[in-house]
Design an enzyme around this catalytic site. Structure first.
Site, PDB file in Angstrom:
ATOM      1  N   CYS A   1       0.854  -1.184   0.000  1.00 17.59           N
ATOM      2  CA  CYS A   1       0.000   0.000   0.000  1.00 17.59           C
ATOM      3  C   CYS A   1       0.890   1.233   0.000  1.00 17.59           C
ATOM      4  CB  CYS A   1      -0.898   0.002   1.231  1.00 17.59           C
ATOM      5  SG  CYS A   1      -2.015   1.406   1.297  1.00 17.59           S
TER       6      CYS A   1
ATOM      7  N   HIS B   1      -9.213  -3.772  -1.777  1.00 17.58           N
ATOM      8  CA  HIS B   1      -8.195  -2.990  -1.062  1.00 17.58           C
ATOM      9  C   HIS B   1      -8.531  -1.494  -1.132  1.00 17.58           C
ATOM     10  CE1 HIS B   1      -3.811  -2.118   0.007  1.00 17.58           C
ATOM     11  NE2 HIS B   1      -4.267  -0.935  -0.404  1.00 17.58           N
ATOM     12  N   GLU B   2      -8.898  -1.028  -2.333  1.00 16.56           N
ATOM     13  CA  GLU B   2      -9.184   0.406  -2.497  1.00 16.56           C
ATOM     14  C   GLU B   2     -10.475   0.806  -1.791  1.00 16.56           C
ATOM     15  OE1 GLU B   2      -6.797   2.119  -3.349  1.00 16.56           O
ATOM     16  OE2 GLU B   2      -5.639   0.474  -4.218  1.00 16.56           O
TER      17      GLU B   2
ATOM     18  N   HIS C   1     -10.078   1.362   1.829  1.00  9.82           N
ATOM     19  CA  HIS C   1      -9.553   2.685   2.190  1.00  9.82           C
ATOM     20  C   HIS C   1     -10.685   3.675   2.448  1.00  9.82           C
ATOM     21  CE1 HIS C   1      -5.201   2.594   1.866  1.00  9.82           C
ATOM     22  NE2 HIS C   1      -5.234   2.008   0.682  1.00  9.82           N
TER      23      HIS C   1
HETATM   24 NI    NI Z   1      -3.632   1.053  -0.248  1.00  9.81          NI
END
Ligand code: NI
Length: 188
Positions: free
Chosen positions: A101, A143-144, A147
């Site tokens: 990341c 993953h995004e 966030h």
């Molecule tokens: Ni990330």
């Protein structure tokens, strides 16, 4: 990591913001940043904007050479739903990727995520986006979107697999870097 903005729930973009100059400018900044640093994706909180926007793109990525290509994708207010049942339970299995990341520089670690998800979002102009993702692109997408919910991959990683980049290159064989169709029970 450590910036509070990365731990906040990002605010949805109101309909009035779809296609706006501000949104275009934000997305342009995000694409510049992602491409500059070789990310597979980027979420707005990573550039200190706590709004629900993320971008994905993989094309000959030096940080993730084994990743399949992902076309440039801009997602506004994305919602991801795991497919947890399906023929022969294949949909219910996981994809394991040694993730990294841009907000947690220098580290990789193994994260198991649902291997198939459905996506509902809007595009830059507010056009509805409905899609299914599977395998590595599903992991990148999750993953995004994590966030945008204040979640970092280190919250989901198997802690014993966390490694610095040099040690990752040296000690994690190619076959372990991406493993498809693993049991989802490993998920954190
Ligand atoms: Ni990330």
């Amino acid at each position: 990591m450590g910036e509070p903005v990365l731990r906040r729930q990002a605010a949805p973009i109101p309909e009035s913001g779809f296609g706006s100059a501000a949104l275009r400018s934000l997305v342009a900044d995000m694409l510049d940043t992602m491409r500059d640093v070789g990310g597979a994706g980027l979420a707005a909180p990573q550039i200190f904007e706590s709004v629900a926007v993320c971008v994905l793109e993989v094309r000959d990525n030096a940080r993730y050479p084994a990743f399949p290509e992902i076309p440039l994708t801009v997602l506004v207010n994305p919602v991801v739903t795991p497919k947890t049942s399906g023929a022969e339970d294949e949909d219910a299995s996981g994809i394991a990727v040694y993730e990294g990341c841009l907000s947690v520089p220098g580290l990789r670690g193994r994260v198991v995520r649902p291997r198939r998800v459905s996506l509902a979002a809007f595009g830059l102009e507010g056009e509805p986006v409905v899609a299914e993702y599977e395998g590595v692109p599903a992991a990148v997408l999750q993953h995004e979107v994590d966030h945008l919910n204040g979640i970092l991959f280190i919250d989901r990683v198997d802690g014993k697999t966390l490694t610095y980049l040099d040690e990752y290159e040296r000690n994690v064989p190619e076959r372990e870097r991406i493993q498809d169709r693993v049991p989802l029970v490993e998920r954190r």
